[in-house]
Motif scaffolding. Structure first.
Motif, mmCIF file in Angstrom:
data_model
loop_
_atom_site.group_PDB
_atom_site.id
_atom_site.type_symbol
_atom_site.label_atom_id
_atom_site.label_comp_id
_atom_site.label_asym_id
_atom_site.label_seq_id
_atom_site.Cartn_x
_atom_site.Cartn_y
_atom_site.Cartn_z
ATOM 1 N N VAL A 11 -0.021 -8.223 -2.857
ATOM 2 C CA VAL A 11 0.986 -7.239 -3.258
ATOM 3 C C VAL A 11 1.943 -7.916 -4.234
ATOM 4 O O VAL A 11 2.769 -8.745 -3.846
ATOM 5 C CB VAL A 11 1.773 -6.685 -2.046
ATOM 6 C CG1 VAL A 11 2.744 -5.601 -2.501
ATOM 7 C CG2 VAL A 11 0.831 -6.148 -0.973
ATOM 8 N N ALA A 38 5.294 -1.889 -3.347
ATOM 9 C CA ALA A 38 5.449 -1.949 -1.893
ATOM 10 C C ALA A 38 4.804 -0.724 -1.245
ATOM 11 O O ALA A 38 4.108 -0.840 -0.227
ATOM 12 C CB ALA A 38 6.930 -2.034 -1.527
ATOM 13 N N GLU A 39 5.011 0.442 -1.829
ATOM 14 C CA GLU A 39 4.466 1.673 -1.263
ATOM 15 C C GLU A 39 2.937 1.639 -1.240
ATOM 16 O O GLU A 39 2.312 1.995 -0.239
ATOM 17 C CB GLU A 39 4.963 2.894 -2.048
ATOM 18 C CG GLU A 39 4.478 4.214 -1.478
ATOM 19 C CD GLU A 39 4.824 4.436 -0.010
ATOM 20 O OE1 GLU A 39 4.001 5.071 0.685
ATOM 21 O OE2 GLU A 39 5.870 3.952 0.463
ATOM 22 N N ARG A 42 1.917 -0.699 1.520
ATOM 23 C CA ARG A 42 2.062 -0.065 2.842
ATOM 24 C C ARG A 42 0.914 0.904 3.128
ATOM 25 O O ARG A 42 0.393 0.970 4.238
ATOM 26 C CB ARG A 42 3.391 0.671 2.931
ATOM 27 C CG ARG A 42 4.586 -0.231 3.114
ATOM 28 C CD ARG A 42 5.845 0.612 3.383
ATOM 29 N NE ARG A 42 7.013 -0.209 3.361
ATOM 30 C CZ ARG A 42 7.904 -0.248 2.360
ATOM 31 N NH1 ARG A 42 7.738 0.516 1.304
ATOM 32 N NH2 ARG A 42 8.946 -1.036 2.438
ATOM 33 N N LEU A 55 2.472 -11.640 -0.490
ATOM 34 C CA LEU A 55 3.491 -10.625 -0.748
ATOM 35 C C LEU A 55 4.608 -11.155 -1.628
ATOM 36 O O LEU A 55 5.284 -12.123 -1.273
ATOM 37 C CB LEU A 55 4.059 -10.169 0.609
ATOM 38 C CG LEU A 55 5.187 -9.161 0.609
ATOM 39 C CD1 LEU A 55 4.769 -7.844 -0.040
ATOM 40 C CD2 LEU A 55 5.655 -8.928 2.045
ATOM 41 N N SER A 62 10.853 -1.896 -3.801
ATOM 42 C CA SER A 62 11.347 -2.358 -2.509
ATOM 43 C C SER A 62 11.503 -3.875 -2.529
ATOM 44 O O SER A 62 10.904 -4.563 -3.349
ATOM 45 C CB SER A 62 10.368 -1.963 -1.400
ATOM 46 O OG SER A 62 10.840 -2.390 -0.144
ATOM 47 N N GLY A 64 10.542 -7.329 -0.944
ATOM 48 C CA GLY A 64 9.399 -7.829 -0.190
ATOM 49 C C GLY A 64 9.731 -8.159 1.255
ATOM 50 O O GLY A 64 8.874 -8.051 2.135
ATOM 51 N N ASP A 66 11.649 -6.429 3.183
ATOM 52 C CA ASP A 66 11.549 -5.172 3.931
ATOM 53 C C ASP A 66 10.087 -4.882 4.278
ATOM 54 O O ASP A 66 9.785 -4.429 5.387
ATOM 55 C CB ASP A 66 12.125 -4.003 3.120
ATOM 56 C CG ASP A 66 13.632 -4.126 2.916
ATOM 57 O OD1 ASP A 66 14.297 -4.794 3.735
ATOM 58 O OD2 ASP A 66 14.134 -3.555 1.932
ATOM 59 N N VAL A 67 9.198 -5.152 3.333
ATOM 60 C CA VAL A 67 7.771 -4.948 3.572
ATOM 61 C C VAL A 67 7.293 -5.930 4.651
ATOM 62 O O VAL A 67 6.535 -5.555 5.547
ATOM 63 C CB VAL A 67 6.961 -5.118 2.268
ATOM 64 C CG1 VAL A 67 5.468 -4.956 2.531
ATOM 65 C CG2 VAL A 67 7.435 -4.137 1.201
ATOM 66 N N ALA A 70 8.148 -4.657 8.035
ATOM 67 C CA ALA A 70 7.259 -3.554 8.424
ATOM 68 C C ALA A 70 5.893 -4.088 8.858
ATOM 69 O O ALA A 70 5.324 -3.610 9.847
ATOM 70 C CB ALA A 70 7.101 -2.565 7.271
ATOM 71 N N ILE A 71 5.377 -5.082 8.138
ATOM 72 C CA ILE A 71 4.077 -5.671 8.512
ATOM 73 C C ILE A 71 4.173 -6.288 9.896
ATOM 74 O O ILE A 71 3.313 -6.066 10.753
ATOM 75 C CB ILE A 71 3.635 -6.734 7.478
ATOM 76 C CG1 ILE A 71 3.302 -6.084 6.135
ATOM 77 C CG2 ILE A 71 2.438 -7.531 8.014
ATOM 78 C CD1 ILE A 71 3.105 -7.076 4.994
#
Length: 133
Positions: A11, A38-39, A42, A55, A62, A64, A66-67, A70-71
């Motif tokens: 990503v 990022a979207e 996801r 990443l 976004s 990274g 934040d991603v 979420a992961i």
């Protein structure tokens, strides 16, 4: 032991980075997928599991980190290596605190990156085998 090397999601919003990483990983027989935002990352993570995610810290849509959060919330077994153009101990500390297994800066050494990936995937496989035993 499975002959499958591992699946890696890249990503990053820089096309040249994505293409060079994809080429490097394919020469080592890893299965790869890519995302430029990022979207998009996801969405791909929601459709299929990956063993590892490379990443970028700075994405156009976004942060990274934040991603990464979420992961680690949705697929905590997925290893994450953060990539950044800026060598910052503060970002490295935050990435580590959020669950990233490693952190690399652009440009990186391909041999060191491949060794890091191999080590992380081996460690993940051992953890899964231990749980199964």
């Amino acid at each position: 032991m499975s002959s499958r090397k591992g699946s890696i999601l890249i990503v990053d919003d820089e096309k040249e980075i994505v293409e060079s990483l994809e080429e490097l990983l394919k020469t080592e027989s890893y299965q790869t997928a890519t995302a430029m935002t990022a979207e998009e990352g996801r969405q791909k993570l929601g459709r299929e599991p990956f063993d590892l995610v490379l990443l970028d810290v700075n994405l156009p849509d976004s942060n990274g980190l934040d991603v990464l959060r979420a992961i680690k919330r949705d697929a905590p077994e997925t290893a994450v290596i953060m990539i950044t153009a800026y060598d910052s101990s503060q970002v490295a500390f935050r990435a580590s605190r959020e669950g990233a297994e490693s952190y690399i800066t652009k440009p990186w050494d391909n041999d060191k990156l491949l060794l890091e990936i191999r080590n992380l995937l081996d460690r993940s496989r051992l953890q899964v085998e231990n749980v199964l035993l």
